[in-house]
Design an enzyme around this catalytic site. Structure first.
Site, short mmCIF file in Angstrom:
data_model
loop_
_atom_site.label_atom_id
_atom_site.label_comp_id
_atom_site.label_asym_id
_atom_site.label_seq_id
_atom_site.Cartn_x
_atom_site.Cartn_y
_atom_site.Cartn_z
N LYS A 46 0.79 -1.24 0.00
CA LYS A 46 0.00 0.00 0.00
C LYS A 46 0.82 1.29 0.00
O LYS A 46 0.35 2.35 0.38
CB LYS A 46 -1.01 0.04 1.18
CG LYS A 46 -1.85 -1.19 1.34
CD LYS A 46 -2.37 -1.78 0.05
CE LYS A 46 -3.40 -0.94 -0.65
NZ LYS A 46 -3.74 -1.57 -1.99
N HIS A 99 7.27 -7.39 -2.16
CA HIS A 99 7.05 -6.77 -0.84
C HIS A 99 8.04 -7.34 0.17
O HIS A 99 7.83 -7.22 1.38
CB HIS A 99 5.64 -7.06 -0.34
CG HIS A 99 4.53 -6.41 -1.11
ND1 HIS A 99 4.59 -5.10 -1.54
CD2 HIS A 99 3.32 -6.88 -1.51
CE1 HIS A 99 3.46 -4.80 -2.17
NE2 HIS A 99 2.68 -5.85 -2.17
N SER A 126 -4.82 2.74 4.16
CA SER A 126 -4.93 2.13 2.83
C SER A 126 -4.97 0.60 2.94
O SER A 126 -5.75 -0.07 2.26
CB SER A 126 -3.74 2.59 1.98
OG SER A 126 -3.83 2.08 0.68
P1 A3P Z 1 -5.06 4.84 -0.91
O1 A3P Z 1 -5.72 3.59 -0.44
O2 A3P Z 1 -4.58 5.70 0.22
O3 A3P Z 1 -5.88 5.60 -1.89
P2 A3P Z 1 -0.23 -0.23 -3.69
O4 A3P Z 1 -0.23 -0.11 -5.16
O5 A3P Z 1 1.13 -0.33 -3.09
O6 A3P Z 1 -1.20 -1.26 -3.23
O7 A3P Z 1 -0.73 1.17 -3.11
C1 A3P Z 1 -2.08 1.56 -3.24
C2 A3P Z 1 -2.22 3.00 -2.79
O8 A3P Z 1 -1.59 3.86 -3.77
C3 A3P Z 1 -3.68 3.42 -2.71
O9 A3P Z 1 -3.72 4.41 -1.69
C4 A3P Z 1 -3.88 4.00 -4.10
O10 A3P Z 1 -4.99 4.82 -4.21
C5 A3P Z 1 -2.58 4.76 -4.27
N1 A3P Z 1 -2.28 5.07 -5.68
C6 A3P Z 1 -2.27 4.24 -6.72
N2 A3P Z 1 -2.01 4.90 -7.86
C7 A3P Z 1 -1.85 6.20 -7.51
C8 A3P Z 1 -1.57 7.39 -8.25
N3 A3P Z 1 -1.41 7.37 -9.56
N4 A3P Z 1 -1.46 8.54 -7.54
C9 A3P Z 1 -1.61 8.56 -6.20
N5 A3P Z 1 -1.90 7.47 -5.46
C10 A3P Z 1 -2.01 6.30 -6.11
#
Ligand code: A3P
Length: 287
Positions: A46, A99, A126
């Site tokens: 996340k 991860h 998140s």
């Molecule tokens: P939130 O749940 O706070 O919105 P991962 O890819 O490591 O699982 O991380 C997911 C998090 O990154 C989520 O956070 C998601 O919305 C955010 N995220 C993914 N793409 C993004 C982007 N282009 N800009 C900003 N945040 C992004």
């Protein structure tokens, strides 16, 4: 008083894995021999993994966005989900998501490692929505943030303790084959970070973004609004009543979720675990 609920996991050796993950693939993933042309995208869950997967994919595809109808995890695969054979059969210039903690990540001095760190407060929120939303992986649809917070602060979640991950990697922050970025700096200055990634990957990528149309395309298609569209490109389907995978993309969303006591407890843990390390000053941590 309401009874607390915990997510369900596969307990495999010392790890918690999401249900449906293969422990065999996980073990095979750990045996992967990193190659000189590999670039690993390393995160605690996340912290901006998918965002970075899309940036590197676009950099290596002349600024074209990842197509609808395909899944990025087949092209920038998650090592410990798919195992080492899957990764070996990719083209020779590989981008691999993991991860894993520093000690477990396959190492080659000529491989590259892009590490994205995110403040633990927003990460916890998140991760909560992630865990709640993927019912088939965690059976936690009824879980509350309070329930999840206890698991997170105790490191009893999949991929383990947030601080073990961060502190292990931050010690290698300045290694020449590591690019250490934060989610927050990517939010504040997306362009600068895309350029930093291209530079780190090498001349071939830097030359691409010298073309303003390619750079503009990457900026546009990797922003939050664009990535919120056609989300089946990034992950498996979630039930319609759950938050989407690309959810809010904000810095500071934690303030709407944490109680005062949770804030104090996580701040305290942050201070204890990061004191004397370079992680100490990555973010402003509340009192
Ligand atoms: P939130 O749940 O706070 O919105 P991962 O890819 O490591 O699982 O991380 C997911 C998090 O990154 C989520 O956070 C998601 O919305 C955010 N995220 C993914 N793409 C993004 C982007 N282009 N800009 C900003 N945040 C992004």
């Amino acid at each position: 008083m309401k009874q607390s609920i915990k997510p369900s996991y596969i307990l495999h050796k010392n790890f918690r894995l999401p249900m449906g993950f293969s422990p065999e693939n996980f073990d095979y993933g750990l045996t992967y021999q990193a190659q000189a042309r590999d670039t690993f995208i390393v995160t605690y869950p996340k912290c901006g993994t998918t965002w970075t997967q899309h940036i590197v994919w676009m950099l290596s595809h002349d600024g074209k966005p990842f197509p609808v109808g395909k899944n990025i995890n087949l092209e920038v695969p998650h090592l410990e989900e798919v195992g080492s054979d899957f990764v070996k059969y990719l083209s020779e210039t590989r981008f691999i998501k993991t991860h894993l903690t520093y000690d477990l990540t396959p190492y080659n001095p000529d491989s590259k490692y892009i590490y994205i760190a995110r403040n633990p407060f927003d990460c916890a929120v998140s991760f909560y929505y992630h865990t709640k939303g993927f019912i088939k992986h965690y059976d936690f649809a009824e879980g509350t943030f309070d329930d999840f917070f206890e698991c997170f602060i105790n490191g009893e979640v999949d991929w383990g303790d947030y601080f073990d991950h961060l502190v292990g990697w931050v010690q290698h922050k300045n290694d020449k084959n590591v690019l250490f970025l934060t989610y927050e700096s990517m939010k504040n200055n997306q362009k600068e970070n895309i350029i930093a990634i291209a530079k780190f990957l090498g001349d071939r990528y830097l030359e691409k973004i010298e073309n303003p149309q390619i750079l503009e395309s990457i900026l546009y298609h990797t922003n939050f609004t664009s990535m919120s569209k056609n989300q089946s490109r990034w992950s498996s389907q979630r039930p319609a009543n759950m938050t989407p995978f690309i959810r809010k993309g904000k810095v500071g969303d934690w303030k709407a979720h944490f109680s005062l006591s949770q804030t104090q407890r996580l701040s305290e843990k942050f201070r204890i675990r990061t004191v004397g390390t370079e992680a100490e000053n990555l973010w402003e941590i509340p009192e």
